[in-house]
Scaffold this motif. Structure first.
Motif, short mmCIF file in Angstrom:
data_model
loop_
_atom_site.label_atom_id
_atom_site.label_comp_id
_atom_site.label_asym_id
_atom_site.label_seq_id
_atom_site.Cartn_x
_atom_site.Cartn_y
_atom_site.Cartn_z
N VAL A 52 0.95 -0.97 -0.04
CA VAL A 52 0.03 0.12 -0.02
C VAL A 52 1.08 1.26 -0.10
CG1 VAL A 52 -1.66 1.30 1.57
CG2 VAL A 52 -2.10 -0.99 1.11
N LEU A 53 1.99 1.31 0.85
CA LEU A 53 2.79 2.32 0.77
C LEU A 53 3.56 2.58 -0.47
CD1 LEU A 53 3.95 2.34 4.59
CD2 LEU A 53 2.13 3.69 3.71
N ARG A 54 3.84 1.73 -1.05
CA ARG A 54 4.85 1.55 -2.17
C ARG A 54 4.12 2.15 -3.13
NH1 ARG A 54 7.03 -3.75 -0.33
NH2 ARG A 54 9.28 -3.20 0.44
N LEU A 55 2.75 2.28 -3.23
CA LEU A 55 1.91 2.90 -4.23
C LEU A 55 2.35 4.26 -4.66
CD1 LEU A 55 -1.75 1.78 -4.04
CD2 LEU A 55 0.09 0.96 -5.42
N LEU A 56 2.85 5.21 -3.48
CA LEU A 56 3.35 6.35 -3.63
C LEU A 56 4.60 6.49 -4.33
CD1 LEU A 56 3.52 7.21 0.55
CD2 LEU A 56 1.90 8.26 -1.44
N GLU A 57 5.30 5.28 -4.75
CA GLU A 57 6.29 5.29 -5.54
C GLU A 57 6.00 5.27 -7.04
OE1 GLU A 57 8.71 2.21 -4.23
OE2 GLU A 57 9.21 2.90 -2.36
N ALA B 116 1.81 11.51 -6.19
CA ALA B 116 0.94 11.75 -4.76
C ALA B 116 2.01 12.47 -3.91
CB ALA B 116 0.60 10.51 -4.12
N SER B 117 1.35 13.36 -3.19
CA SER B 117 2.29 14.42 -2.22
C SER B 117 1.60 14.24 -0.83
CB SER B 117 2.15 15.72 -2.67
OG SER B 117 2.69 15.97 -3.79
N VAL B 118 2.47 13.72 0.04
CA VAL B 118 2.09 13.62 1.64
C VAL B 118 2.31 14.75 2.35
CG1 VAL B 118 2.81 12.25 3.63
CG2 VAL B 118 2.95 10.96 1.14
N PHE B 119 1.36 14.74 3.25
CA PHE B 119 1.22 16.15 4.18
C PHE B 119 1.01 15.49 5.49
CE2 PHE B 119 -0.10 18.12 0.19
CZ PHE B 119 0.59 19.09 0.51
N ALA B 120 1.73 16.05 6.52
CA ALA B 120 1.44 15.35 7.94
C ALA B 120 1.54 16.43 9.07
CB ALA B 120 2.11 14.28 8.26
N PRO C 50 10.29 10.05 1.39
CA PRO C 50 10.45 10.93 0.21
C PRO C 50 9.50 11.51 -0.62
CG PRO C 50 11.27 8.38 0.18
CD PRO C 50 10.70 8.62 1.43
N HIS C 51 8.19 11.33 -0.02
CA HIS C 51 6.85 11.64 -1.07
C HIS C 51 6.28 12.89 -0.30
CE1 HIS C 51 7.76 8.27 -3.55
NE2 HIS C 51 7.88 7.69 -2.38
#
Length: 284
Positions: free
Chosen positions: A84-89, A95-99, A219-220
């Motif tokens: 699931v997390l590797r879909l960001l690659e 896709a851009s991550v925010f937190a 990285p994302h």
């Protein structure tokens, strides 16, 4: 249009935990279908083994053997979480991550934690959209999409966003949102489930010093220009040194599986009953 799917990990008022995370992923509108399709393919590997039972790709149940995931081995569950997390690659999925990561001891009032995180992330997504315009001339708008919780919390979040959009907030005024936040049931959206996984594995790094998911997520984080990213932290002064010295995990995530063909789920076509009387005059 950019859709920002957000979820949370941890509870602001829980005194047995140290951290709270609000975060997720921003995706261009035309990429949501492909990302959902890839998540469906991951889930389908497991759903086929349990007679087609629908499984949500929620990170905590996958790790802790709940909500249908108790039927799978630790290796299978770890493979699903990592995939699931590797879909960001994915090269075709931008896709851009925010937190926003809060060490709760550093906030003066527990009641401020969630509003603070929401303000921070709304501001960062707004800046992300403004940066796209400044860098590429892309005139895009955004909508925040959150997991549906209690109705009271939804009302509070709607009121917060109206305040930020029309009256401004601590860092200025939001200018790039098309509408107030939307709320979806996670069962109806694989993208909410992706936001859940991102939040959970970020939370695990801070709360449990488990950085397996963090290594795939880091990285994302979105780029906002001038060295700014989609990550916001409020930490005790001693915490960064602890995080910098995390030991290797004894059970690392498994490597990616070979690409699997997607099995399209074909539902039977139902014949709709007639709704209009024969001979009726219809004006279009």
């Amino acid at each position: 249009m950019y859709l920002s799917y957000l979820d949370e990990s941890g509870t602001p008022g829980d005194k047995t935990t140290k951290f709270f995370v609000l975060g997720g992923v921003t995706v261009f509108e035309r990429q949501t279908h492909w990302l959902e399709r890839e998540m469906d393919a991951i889930a389908d590997r497991y759903q086929q083994q349990v007679g087609g039972q629908y499984l949500e790709l929620h990170a905590a149940p996958m790790r802790n053997r709940k909500e249908g995931w108790e039927q799978f081995s630790p290796a299978d569950r770890a493979q699903g979480a990592a995939d699931v997390l590797r879909l960001l690659e994915g090269p075709q999925i931008k896709a851009s991550v925010f937190a926003a990561v809060i060490e709760k001891s550093q906030m003066l009032r527990t009641a401020d934690i969630l509003p603070y995180c929401f303000e921070v992330l709304a501001t960062k997504v707004d800046d992300f959209l403004a940066y796209k315009y400044q860098k590429r001339g892309e005139q895009a708008r955004g909508i925040l999409v959150l997991d549906r919780k209690q109705a009271l919390e939804e009302a509070n979040m709607q009121a917060l966003h109206r305040t930020f959009k029309h009256l401004g907030h601590g860092n200025g005024r939001l200018r790039n949102f098309a509408e107030v936040p939307m709320f979806l049931d996670s069962k109806a959206s694989r993208l909410i489930q992706l936001a859940d996984s991102i939040c959970y594995w970020i939370y695990r790094r801070y709360e449990s010093q488990d950085d397996r998911g963090w290594q795939l997520i880091e990285p994302h984080f979105a780029s906002l220009g001038n060295g700014r990213s989609g990550l916001h932290e409020v930490l005790d002064p001693a915490t960064p040194a602890v995080l910098a010295g995390l030991p290797p995990q004894p059970y690392p995530f498994p490597p990616p599986l070979a690409p699997q063909p997607f099995r399209e789920i074909v539902l039977p076509v139902a014949v709709a009953p007639a709704r209009i009387a024969p001979g009726a005059v219809i004006t279009v």
